[in-house]
Design a protein around this motif. Structure first.
Motif, PDB file in Angstrom:
ATOM      1  N   TRP A 164       0.753  -1.130  -0.076  1.00 23.95           N
ATOM      2  CA  TRP A 164      -0.230  -0.053   0.047  1.00 23.95           C
ATOM      3  C   TRP A 164       0.585   1.242   0.221  1.00 23.95           C
ATOM      4  CZ3 TRP A 164      -4.203   2.221  -1.433  1.00 23.95           C
ATOM      5  CH2 TRP A 164      -4.773   2.878  -1.388  1.00 23.95           C
ATOM      6  N   PRO A 165       0.700   2.656  -1.261  1.00 20.71           N
ATOM      7  CA  PRO A 165       1.484   3.398  -1.074  1.00 20.71           C
ATOM      8  C   PRO A 165       0.824   5.270  -0.504  1.00 20.71           C
ATOM      9  CG  PRO A 165       0.622   2.812  -3.274  1.00 20.71           C
ATOM     10  CD  PRO A 165      -0.167   1.428  -2.400  1.00 20.71           C
ATOM     11  N   GLY A 166       0.379   4.345   0.220  1.00 19.35           N
ATOM     12  CA  GLY A 166      -0.769   5.240   0.854  1.00 19.35           C
ATOM     13  C   GLY A 166      -2.015   5.823   0.436  1.00 19.35           C
ATOM     14  N   MET A 200      -3.738  -4.844   2.342  1.00 16.99           N
ATOM     15  CA  MET A 200      -2.358  -3.758   1.656  1.00 16.99           C
ATOM     16  C   MET A 200      -1.920  -3.521   0.668  1.00 16.99           C
ATOM     17  SD  MET A 200      -0.453  -2.481   5.842  1.00 16.99           S
ATOM     18  CE  MET A 200       1.173  -2.202   4.261  1.00 16.99           C
ATOM     19  N   LYS A 201      -3.364  -4.330  -0.382  1.00 18.24           N
ATOM     20  CA  LYS A 201      -3.065  -5.429  -1.871  1.00 18.24           C
ATOM     21  C   LYS A 201      -4.088  -3.985  -2.562  1.00 18.24           C
ATOM     22  CE  LYS A 201       0.002  -7.607  -0.915  1.00 18.24           C
ATOM     23  NZ  LYS A 201       1.454  -7.922  -1.325  1.00 18.24           N
ATOM     24  N   LYS A 202      -3.873  -3.978  -4.143  1.00 19.62           N
ATOM     25  CA  LYS A 202      -4.620  -2.954  -4.291  1.00 19.62           C
ATOM     26  C   LYS A 202      -4.568  -3.989  -5.785  1.00 19.62           C
ATOM     27  CE  LYS A 202      -3.316   1.087  -5.316  1.00 19.62           C
ATOM     28  NZ  LYS A 202      -1.596   0.642  -4.511  1.00 19.62           N
ATOM     29  N   SER A 203      -5.136  -4.102  -6.699  1.00 26.29           N
ATOM     30  CA  SER A 203      -4.735  -4.383  -8.193  1.00 26.29           C
ATOM     31  C   SER A 203      -5.911  -3.566  -8.976  1.00 26.29           C
ATOM     32  CB  SER A 203      -5.504  -6.120  -8.633  1.00 26.29           C
ATOM     33  OG  SER A 203      -4.952  -6.707  -7.852  1.00 26.29           O
ATOM     34  N   ASN A 204      -5.202  -2.683  -9.966  1.00 26.12           N
ATOM     35  CA  ASN A 204      -5.489  -1.648 -11.176  1.00 26.12           C
ATOM     36  C   ASN A 204      -5.887  -2.706 -12.104  1.00 26.12           C
ATOM     37  OD1 ASN A 204      -4.882   0.543  -9.103  1.00 26.12           O
ATOM     38  ND2 ASN A 204      -2.469   0.254  -9.108  1.00 26.12           N
ATOM     39  N   ASN A 232      -8.027   7.974  -1.609  1.00 25.67           N
ATOM     40  CA  ASN A 232      -7.712   9.134  -0.085  1.00 25.67           C
ATOM     41  C   ASN A 232      -8.575   8.196   0.785  1.00 25.67           C
ATOM     42  OD1 ASN A 232     -10.728   8.661   0.195  1.00 25.67           O
ATOM     43  ND2 ASN A 232     -10.734  10.699   0.366  1.00 25.67           N
ATOM     44  N   LYS A 233      -8.438   6.372   0.721  1.00 23.83           N
ATOM     45  CA  LYS A 233      -8.957   5.499   1.610  1.00 23.83           C
ATOM     46  C   LYS A 233      -8.835   4.443   1.246  1.00 23.83           C
ATOM     47  CE  LYS A 233     -12.064   3.027   4.300  1.00 23.83           C
ATOM     48  NZ  LYS A 233     -14.198   3.151   4.170  1.00 23.83           N
ATOM     49  N   LYS A 234      -7.577   3.369   1.876  1.00 21.19           N
ATOM     50  CA  LYS A 234      -7.091   2.002   2.147  1.00 21.19           C
ATOM     51  C   LYS A 234      -8.321   0.974   1.202  1.00 21.19           C
ATOM     52  CE  LYS A 234      -5.631  -0.435   5.228  1.00 21.19           C
ATOM     53  NZ  LYS A 234      -4.270  -0.973   5.959  1.00 21.19           N
TER      54      LYS A 234
END
Length: 187
Positions: free
Chosen positions: A121-123, A177-181, A170-172
């Motif tokens: 998670w970059p923030g 702490m992962k995400k897929s774009n 602006n919210k995780k």
């Protein structure tokens, strides 16, 4: 690739340490981005029971896959497997554990959709740079849409000669702490 949920042993011991779901998801994304498959070992007790702590890790991986599985299941490799500072310098068994960062990105593809799996998670409202997506590299392809799996938030981005620059919500998106774009291209 065969991997185990435990640390230091492929079978149950009374002092068995475990990898986190986050570590296993990083491995999964890295392996799939290189056209591989992951076979995950669990370590049941002598009576066949899978200990609760291992069950929790598996449930967390399952929860992540419920949201992000389309970036894993039925995908193929993209032009490159990924980008970022963390590299496995050699191959083989019993290598040192890698710790991935938010600058490590792994790519998969299904149809006209390219998935960029960010391994940390970059923030909130942070910039993620996909330097493999330069206009020169992509030629005549155009970005049709961009979104992050697991959220309906509008995603701000800029595409220029140095790559695709995405601003995170602006919210995780999730607690692992992962995400897929995913980015869809038109010819």
């Amino acid at each position: 690739t065969d991997e185990t949920v435990s640390v230091g042993s492929w079978s149950y011991t009374n002092t068995l340490g475990l990898k986190s779901a986050n570590e296993i998801i990083d491995l999964l994304a890295d392996i799939v981005s290189k056209n591989g498959a992951l076979m995950l070992n669990v370590s049941p007790k002598p009576d066949g029971e899978i200990p609760v702590d291992q069950q929790e890790v598996l449930l967390q991986i399952g929860a992540w896959l419920a949201v992000n599985g389309e970036a894993i299941y039925g995908t193929r490799t993209w032009e490159i497997f990924g980008e970022g500072p963390t590299k496995q310098e050699k191959s083989g068994m019993f290598l040192d554990k890698l710790t991935y960062t938010a600058k490590d990105i792994r790519y998969t593809k299904k149809g006209n959709t390219v998935y960029a799996i960010v391994l940390g998670w970059p923030g909130e409202s942070a910039k993620v740079d996909l330097t493999s997506f330069t206009k020169e590299e992509l030629g005549s392809l155009k970005i049709q849409s961009l979104s992050i799996l697991g959220t309906d938030s509008k995603i701000d981005y800029n595409w220029d000669d140095s790559g695709l620059h995405i601003i995170t919500p602006n919210k995780k998106v999730d607690d692992i702490m992962k995400k897929s774009n995913f980015i869809t291209f038109l010819s």
